[in-house]
Write a protein that holds these residues in place. Structure first.
Motif, PDB file in Angstrom:
ATOM      1  N   CYS A 110       0.851  -1.186   0.000  1.00 43.62           N
ATOM      2  CA  CYS A 110       0.000   0.000   0.000  1.00 43.62           C
ATOM      3  C   CYS A 110       0.888   1.238   0.000  1.00 43.62           C
ATOM      4  O   CYS A 110       2.119   1.127   0.072  1.00 43.62           O
ATOM      5  CB  CYS A 110      -0.912  -0.006   1.228  1.00 43.62           C
ATOM      6  SG  CYS A 110      -0.014  -0.082   2.803  1.00 43.62           S
ATOM      7  N   CYS A 111       0.271   2.411  -0.044  1.00 44.85           N
ATOM      8  CA  CYS A 111       1.057   3.642  -0.084  1.00 44.85           C
ATOM      9  C   CYS A 111       0.309   4.790   0.599  1.00 44.85           C
ATOM     10  O   CYS A 111      -0.847   5.074   0.260  1.00 44.85           O
ATOM     11  CB  CYS A 111       1.366   4.022  -1.531  1.00 44.85           C
ATOM     12  SG  CYS A 111       2.514   5.408  -1.698  1.00 44.85           S
ATOM     13  N   GLY A 112       0.970   5.417   1.564  1.00 31.60           N
ATOM     14  CA  GLY A 112       0.371   6.560   2.241  1.00 31.60           C
ATOM     15  C   GLY A 112      -0.830   6.193   3.090  1.00 31.60           C
ATOM     16  O   GLY A 112      -1.107   5.023   3.336  1.00 31.60           O
ATOM     17  N   LEU A 113      -1.535   7.232   3.524  1.00 30.86           N
ATOM     18  CA  LEU A 113      -2.714   7.000   4.360  1.00 30.86           C
ATOM     19  C   LEU A 113      -3.879   6.473   3.533  1.00 30.86           C
ATOM     20  O   LEU A 113      -4.394   5.377   3.794  1.00 30.86           O
ATOM     21  CB  LEU A 113      -3.110   8.295   5.066  1.00 30.86           C
ATOM     22  CG  LEU A 113      -4.333   8.210   5.980  1.00 30.86           C
ATOM     23  CD1 LEU A 113      -4.053   7.296   7.162  1.00 30.86           C
ATOM     24  CD2 LEU A 113      -4.739   9.596   6.470  1.00 30.86           C
ATOM     25  N   GLU A 114      -4.265   7.230   2.522  1.00 34.63           N
ATOM     26  CA  GLU A 114      -5.375   6.820   1.657  1.00 34.63           C
ATOM     27  C   GLU A 114      -4.942   6.770   0.194  1.00 34.63           C
ATOM     28  O   GLU A 114      -5.790   6.743  -0.703  1.00 34.63           O
ATOM     29  CB  GLU A 114      -6.555   7.774   1.842  1.00 34.63           C
ATOM     30  CG  GLU A 114      -7.131   7.704   3.260  1.00 34.63           C
ATOM     31  CD  GLU A 114      -8.292   8.664   3.467  1.00 34.63           C
ATOM     32  OE1 GLU A 114      -8.445   9.592   2.645  1.00 34.63           O
ATOM     33  OE2 GLU A 114      -9.044   8.472   4.441  1.00 34.63           O
ATOM     34  N   GLY A 115      -3.648   6.781  -0.039  1.00 42.93           N
ATOM     35  CA  GLY A 115      -3.129   6.713  -1.395  1.00 42.93           C
ATOM     36  C   GLY A 115      -1.836   7.497  -1.535  1.00 42.93           C
ATOM     37  O   GLY A 115      -1.296   8.037  -0.562  1.00 42.93           O
ATOM     38  N   GLN A 116      -1.323   7.577  -2.750  1.00 42.00           N
ATOM     39  CA  GLN A 116      -0.051   8.240  -3.006  1.00 42.00           C
ATOM     40  C   GLN A 116      -0.069   9.733  -2.699  1.00 42.00           C
ATOM     41  O   GLN A 116       0.986  10.349  -2.500  1.00 42.00           O
ATOM     42  CB  GLN A 116       0.337   8.040  -4.479  1.00 42.00           C
ATOM     43  CG  GLN A 116       0.555   6.590  -4.872  1.00 42.00           C
ATOM     44  CD  GLN A 116       0.884   6.450  -6.349  1.00 42.00           C
ATOM     45  OE1 GLN A 116       0.866   7.428  -7.101  1.00 42.00           O
ATOM     46  NE2 GLN A 116       1.183   5.225  -6.783  1.00 42.00           N
TER      47      GLN A 116
END
Length: 244
Positions: free
Chosen positions: A144-150
């Motif tokens: 995954c990446c970041g909190l809620e996305g890139q």
């Protein structure tokens, strides 16, 4: 009468042998969970971060009680069995309280995960080494990446100033072959697009559900153990009991 006593004794011995095995299994599962998911659990301040420790403590308790029950049954020692039954009841009560507390606080996992991730990602961008290690492990493990996305990186002013808005941490991309000078960033177009919040939340929620389910199972089993212990103690009392 002697036949019934021997049957109860056999059942109690079998019950406690199984308890010893289950105790060792729980200890192993707890240790593995701590090793495998320690970084994921570290980002949350909820009570569920102690799930591996809870499993290990439960495993030790079940193992010790199982051993004590086996010893008391083999020796037909009433004092030992009374202590075993009392401890089993106390553990049973503790587990019931733990389940009630877990069910009450289970709904707060989401807020705790969000706050924890936001804080760690902020520290990651600031260059904190501990946060970098934790966040990288989470992003690599859960893909995954970041909190809620890139956008946790590509829209962050500090990140853009240090890198640019087309790059993300290397842990947000499929793991390349390890080299001595491995890059610390990768192209956003090649990275994971799903945020880590949902995956971390689901991991914690699933583990919490697992612990609650296991504990409920143990409660049922322990009720059987308490009943067997009480009945066997009565049988020994009728025939006279042995000293340790």
């Amino acid at each position: 009468m002697g036949c019934k006593k021997n049957i109860i004794k056999l059942l109690l011995v079998v019950f406690n042998v199984i308890a010893v095995i289950i105790g060792l299994a729980l200890l192993g599962i707890g240790a593995y969970s701590k090793y495998e998911y320690g970084d994921i659990l570290a980002i949350s301040e909820s009570s569920f971060t102690s799930i591996p420790a809870m499993l290990m403590i439960m495993g030790v308790l079940v193992f010790v009680l199982g051993f004590l029950g086996c010893f008391g049954s083999f020796r037909e020692n009433r004092v030992c069995l009374i202590i075993y039954t009392i401890l089993l009841v106390l553990v049973l009560m503790g587990e019931i309280v733990a389940i009630i507390i877990s069910l009450i606080y289970k709904g707060k996992i989401g807020d705790s995960v969000k706050e924890g991730l936001e804080e760690k990602i902020g520290e990651y961008i600031d260059g904190d080494e501990d946060a970098i290690e934790i966040v990288d492990k989470i992003q690599e493990t859960l893909e995954c990446c970041g909190l809620e996305g890139q956008n946790a990186y590509t829209e962050n002013a500090k990140w853009i100033a240090a890198h640019d808005n087309t790059t993300i941490p290397a842990s947000c991309c499929a793991k390349p072959e390890e080299t001595e000078n491995a890059p610390t960033t990768c192209n956003a177009a090649d990275g994971f697009t799903e945020g880590c919040y949902d995956k971390v939340y689901n991991t914690l929620a699933d583990n919490a559900g697992l612990v609650i389910g296991i504990t409920l199972g143990f409660i049922v089993i322990q009720i059987v153990g308490v009943c067997l212990g009480c009945v066997f103690c009565q049988r020994i009392a009728r025939d006279g009991y042995k000293e340790v």
